[in-house]
Design a protein around this motif. Sequence first.
Motif, PDB file in Angstrom:
ATOM      1  N   LEU A   8       8.730   0.150  -7.406  1.00 20.91           N
ATOM      2  CA  LEU A   8      10.180   0.158  -7.619  1.00 20.91           C
ATOM      3  C   LEU A   8      10.515   0.001  -9.102  1.00 20.91           C
ATOM      4  CD1 LEU A   8      13.063   0.189  -6.454  1.00 20.91           C
ATOM      5  CD2 LEU A   8      12.878  -2.289  -6.121  1.00 20.91           C
ATOM      6  N   THR A   9       9.830  -0.921  -9.774  1.00 19.70           N
ATOM      7  CA  THR A   9      10.140  -1.122 -11.192  1.00 19.70           C
ATOM      8  C   THR A   9       9.745   0.096 -12.035  1.00 19.70           C
ATOM      9  OG1 THR A   9       8.016  -2.213 -11.612  1.00 19.70           O
ATOM     10  CG2 THR A   9       9.866  -3.622 -11.028  1.00 19.70           C
ATOM     11  N   ASN A  10       8.835   0.915 -11.506  1.00 20.12           N
ATOM     12  CA  ASN A  10       8.422   2.110 -12.246  1.00 20.12           C
ATOM     13  C   ASN A  10       9.341   3.308 -12.027  1.00 20.12           C
ATOM     14  OD1 ASN A  10       6.242   0.880 -13.459  1.00 20.12           O
ATOM     15  ND2 ASN A  10       4.776   1.530 -11.891  1.00 20.12           N
ATOM     16  N   GLU A  11      10.301   3.188 -11.116  1.00 20.36           N
ATOM     17  CA  GLU A  11      11.244   4.285 -10.880  1.00 20.36           C
ATOM     18  C   GLU A  11      12.206   4.407 -12.065  1.00 20.36           C
ATOM     19  OE1 GLU A  11      11.192   6.207  -8.255  1.00 20.36           O
ATOM     20  OE2 GLU A  11      10.317   5.068  -6.581  1.00 20.36           O
ATOM     21  N   ASN A  66       0.832  -1.211   0.000  1.00 20.60           N
ATOM     22  CA  ASN A  66       0.000   0.000   0.000  1.00 20.60           C
ATOM     23  C   ASN A  66       0.859   1.249   0.000  1.00 20.60           C
ATOM     24  OD1 ASN A  66      -2.342  -1.453   0.085  1.00 20.60           O
ATOM     25  ND2 ASN A  66      -2.559  -1.324   2.309  1.00 20.60           N
ATOM     26  N   ALA A  67       1.997   1.168   0.675  1.00 21.28           N
ATOM     27  CA  ALA A  67       2.882   2.327   0.769  1.00 21.28           C
ATOM     28  C   ALA A  67       3.882   2.348  -0.377  1.00 21.28           C
ATOM     29  CB  ALA A  67       3.625   2.300   2.109  1.00 21.28           C
ATOM     30  N   TYR A  68       4.497   1.180  -0.648  1.00 16.09           N
ATOM     31  CA  TYR A  68       5.507   1.118  -1.705  1.00 16.09           C
ATOM     32  C   TYR A  68       5.659  -0.327  -2.148  1.00 16.09           C
ATOM     33  CZ  TYR A  68       9.593   2.447  -4.418  1.00 16.09           C
ATOM     34  OH  TYR A  68      10.456   2.702  -5.449  1.00 16.09           O
ATOM     35  N   SER A  69       5.224  -0.605  -3.349  1.00 19.25           N
ATOM     36  CA  SER A  69       5.210  -1.984  -3.842  1.00 19.25           C
ATOM     37  C   SER A  69       6.397  -2.254  -4.768  1.00 19.25           C
ATOM     38  CB  SER A  69       3.909  -2.244  -4.609  1.00 19.25           C
ATOM     39  OG  SER A  69       3.925  -1.502  -5.822  1.00 19.25           O
TER      40      SER A  69
END
Length: 157
Positions: A21-24, A14-17
């Motif tokens: 990360l892969t979308n950074e 919910n906070a950081y999936s």
Amino acid sequence: MAERRYWLMKSEPNAYSFTDLTNEDDSTAEWDGVRNYQARNTMRDDMKQGEGVIFYHSNAKPPGAVGTAVIVREGYPDNTAWDPDSEHPDPKSTPENPIWYMVDIKAVSEFKRFVPLREIKETPGLENMPLVKNSRLSVQPVSKEEWDIILELGMND
DNA sequence: GCCAACGTTGGC
DNA sequence: GCCAACGTTGGC
């Protein structure tokens, strides 16, 4: 050269999936906001560039391991600690005397198959993982054997 | 929503 | 330095 080690890092999706990360940019993020001394010590002292990380979704339905990442930058001060507008400010930590540290991690691959905690608990060889022993540590060591078992579960259909 | 496990805080 | 109180994590 030091022995290569392995790690597991928890995040609430919910906070950081893992998808976040892969979308950074370059699939890479600063692992900021950790405010636990044992996890801090691990990030500051133990995690080395190139070492593998199992990305785990905690507080999820269901909780479990979702993929792998790699340490791309070793421990350095968590500058969000002295930012009063950050999510985890700590006024005791300053640029001159930082208390909290973070690393940068980069997503490597998403598991073909989600590995639920339920399965991790049932799998021989994984019973000593802090995860299974009800530890709340958000950054934990993983043995080579445990790493191999979980990757086998996640990478095979 | 409940609650067990655990880490941190603070009074003494 | 002890330990009770409190807050948080995180599975169920």
